[in-house]
Each structure stands twice: as structure tokens, then as C-alpha cells.
Design a protein around this motif. Structure first.
Motif, PDB file in Angstrom:
ATOM      1  N   VAL A  97      -2.921   0.400  11.383  1.00 47.11           N
ATOM      2  CA  VAL A  97      -3.930   0.601  10.307  1.00 47.11           C
ATOM      3  C   VAL A  97      -3.710   1.881   9.638  1.00 47.11           C
ATOM      4  O   VAL A  97      -3.576   2.174   8.367  1.00 47.11           O
ATOM      5  N   GLY A  98      -3.261   2.936  10.390  1.00 41.40           N
ATOM      6  CA  GLY A  98      -2.820   4.106  10.078  1.00 41.40           C
ATOM      7  C   GLY A  98      -1.535   4.137   8.993  1.00 41.40           C
ATOM      8  O   GLY A  98      -1.460   4.678   8.006  1.00 41.40           O
ATOM      9  N   ILE A  99      -0.658   3.377   9.554  1.00 40.14           N
ATOM     10  CA  ILE A  99       0.477   3.161   8.704  1.00 40.14           C
ATOM     11  C   ILE A  99       0.362   2.364   7.496  1.00 40.14           C
ATOM     12  O   ILE A  99       0.601   2.834   6.345  1.00 40.14           O
ATOM     13  N   GLY A 100      -0.542   1.472   7.628  1.00 43.60           N
ATOM     14  CA  GLY A 100      -0.884   0.902   6.241  1.00 43.60           C
ATOM     15  C   GLY A 100      -1.564   1.846   5.531  1.00 43.60           C
ATOM     16  O   GLY A 100      -1.663   1.944   4.248  1.00 43.60           O
ATOM     17  N   LEU A 101      -2.432   2.924   6.062  1.00 48.53           N
ATOM     18  CA  LEU A 101      -3.104   3.781   5.284  1.00 48.53           C
ATOM     19  C   LEU A 101      -2.250   4.792   4.384  1.00 48.53           C
ATOM     20  O   LEU A 101      -2.490   5.023   3.225  1.00 48.53           O
ATOM     21  N   VAL A 102      -0.964   5.219   5.111  1.00 44.78           N
ATOM     22  CA  VAL A 102      -0.203   6.126   4.666  1.00 44.78           C
ATOM     23  C   VAL A 102       0.592   5.237   3.708  1.00 44.78           C
ATOM     24  O   VAL A 102       0.767   5.978   2.531  1.00 44.78           O
ATOM     25  N   GLY A 103       0.741   4.133   3.592  1.00 44.97           N
ATOM     26  CA  GLY A 103       1.589   3.343   2.853  1.00 44.97           C
ATOM     27  C   GLY A 103       0.672   3.155   1.643  1.00 44.97           C
ATOM     28  O   GLY A 103       1.279   3.343   0.460  1.00 44.97           O
ATOM     29  N   GLY A 104      -0.504   2.808   1.778  1.00 48.69           N
ATOM     30  CA  GLY A 104      -1.406   2.755   0.634  1.00 48.69           C
ATOM     31  C   GLY A 104      -1.733   4.170  -0.001  1.00 48.69           C
ATOM     32  O   GLY A 104      -1.716   4.103  -1.470  1.00 48.69           O
ATOM     33  N   LEU A 105      -1.861   5.206   0.464  1.00 42.82           N
ATOM     34  CA  LEU A 105      -1.781   6.218  -0.152  1.00 42.82           C
ATOM     35  C   LEU A 105      -0.713   6.973  -1.054  1.00 42.82           C
ATOM     36  O   LEU A 105      -0.741   7.420  -1.803  1.00 42.82           O
ATOM     37  N   ALA A 106       0.447   6.464  -0.301  1.00 40.52           N
ATOM     38  CA  ALA A 106       1.777   6.712  -1.002  1.00 40.52           C
ATOM     39  C   ALA A 106       1.737   6.178  -2.229  1.00 40.52           C
ATOM     40  O   ALA A 106       2.496   6.662  -3.399  1.00 40.52           O
ATOM     41  N   LEU A 107       1.288   4.641  -2.285  1.00 43.07           N
ATOM     42  CA  LEU A 107       1.586   3.817  -3.475  1.00 43.07           C
ATOM     43  C   LEU A 107       0.177   4.274  -4.552  1.00 43.07           C
ATOM     44  O   LEU A 107       0.810   4.175  -5.589  1.00 43.07           O
ATOM     45  N   SER A 108      -0.800   4.655  -4.037  1.00 41.97           N
ATOM     46  CA  SER A 108      -1.783   5.260  -4.948  1.00 41.97           C
ATOM     47  C   SER A 108      -1.282   6.650  -5.586  1.00 41.97           C
ATOM     48  O   SER A 108      -1.532   7.081  -6.707  1.00 41.97           O
TER      49      SER A 108
END
Length: 147
Positions: free
Chosen positions: A95-106
Motif C-alpha cells: 500500500v505504501g508503494i501504491g501511495l508513493v506511486g500515486g504521489l509521484a503521479l500527482s
């Protein structure tokens, strides 16, 4: 497990996850012909899939195959974790990896992608786990046949 074999499973997981994610998002975004409004442009399912697949494959490859390999290597030193504690920690890490990926995309696109990247990271984890178990069961059955 062999590191080349683990990387192969990660790459196969990235491919399968990106196909499943793109197909699911295309299916959710598709509007059937009888529900379409007049004078509005709609895309077909295959067009939506063609738009979504390259970007989702890139994300699953970067954050799934490469970044999760690094994270898995860092957490491999904690062999004392077992059972539900290990499962909870692994799910939290992905979930943290998904959070980091989502923040990078944002940061790149000025849109919020957390509602897509966290389920995508969990999809990758499920596909990876299923592939690991299926390949380990296959290798066990082959070694049993040899003996």
C-alpha cells in the motif's frame, strides 16, 4: 528463491497486472451504445484499453517490478515475521508503494491518482503471490517426479 527467477515473476506480474488493470478500467469507463447521448464523442473498449495500457504497464514495471524488488530485498532480512503479522506488514508495504506511486503521479500531472495506484499495488501483490505459489508448486511436483 533464485534472484533471476524472482525478477522473472516480478516482470510477469507487471505484465499480467497491467493487462488486468487496463481491462478493468476500460470496462468501468466504457459506455454502451444504447446509453450514449447524442452529439457526444465516446471511445470503444479497445480504444480505452489502448490509451490505458502503456501508462499502466510503465507504472507497474517501475513501481511493481523494480521498486518492489528493492523493497522486498530490504524486508528479506526480517525472517522472524510469520503468519498474520508478516501478511499485514507486506500488505502495508505494498500500500505504501501504491501511495508513493500515486504521489509521484500527482506531482507530475496535478491530478490525484491515489484511488487508482493503491488498488493497483494490491493487484500486483495478488498476482505476484499467485505466480510465486504456482511456480513453487510446479517445481515441487517436478522434483517429486524425479525422486
Amino acid at each position: 528463491m533464485n534472484s533471476r527467477f524472482a525478477l522473472l515473476i516480478k516482470i510477469m506480474s507487471a505484465i499480467i497486472s497491467s493487462v488486468a488493470f487496463s481491462a478493468g478500467m476500460s470496462w468501468l469507463s466504457y459506455t454502451p451504445p444504447d446509453e450514449r447521448a447524442a452529439e457526444v464523442l465516446y471511445h470503444s473498449f479497445m480504444t480505452l484499453f489502448a490509451f490505458l495500457f502503456p501508462s499502466s504497464f510503465f507504472l507497474f514495471f517501475i513501481f511493481g517490478a523494480i521498486f518492489s524488488t528493492w523493497v522486498d530485498h530490504r524486508f528479506s532480512y526480517y525472517r522472524k515475521w510469520t503468519g498474520m503479522k508478516k501478511a499485514a506488514i507486506v500488505i502495508t508495504v505494498y500500500v505504501g508503494i501504491g501511495l508513493v506511486g500515486g504521489l509521484a503521479l500527482s506531482l507530475l500531472s496535478q491530478a490525484v491518482f491515489l484511488s487508482l495506484t493503491i488498488p493497483g499495488a494490491l493487484l500486483f501483490l495478488v498476482v505476484q503471490t499467485l505466480l510465486q505459489y504456482s511456480f513453487s508448486a510446479l517445481s515441487l511436483s517436478q522434483s517429486a517426479r524425479r525422486n
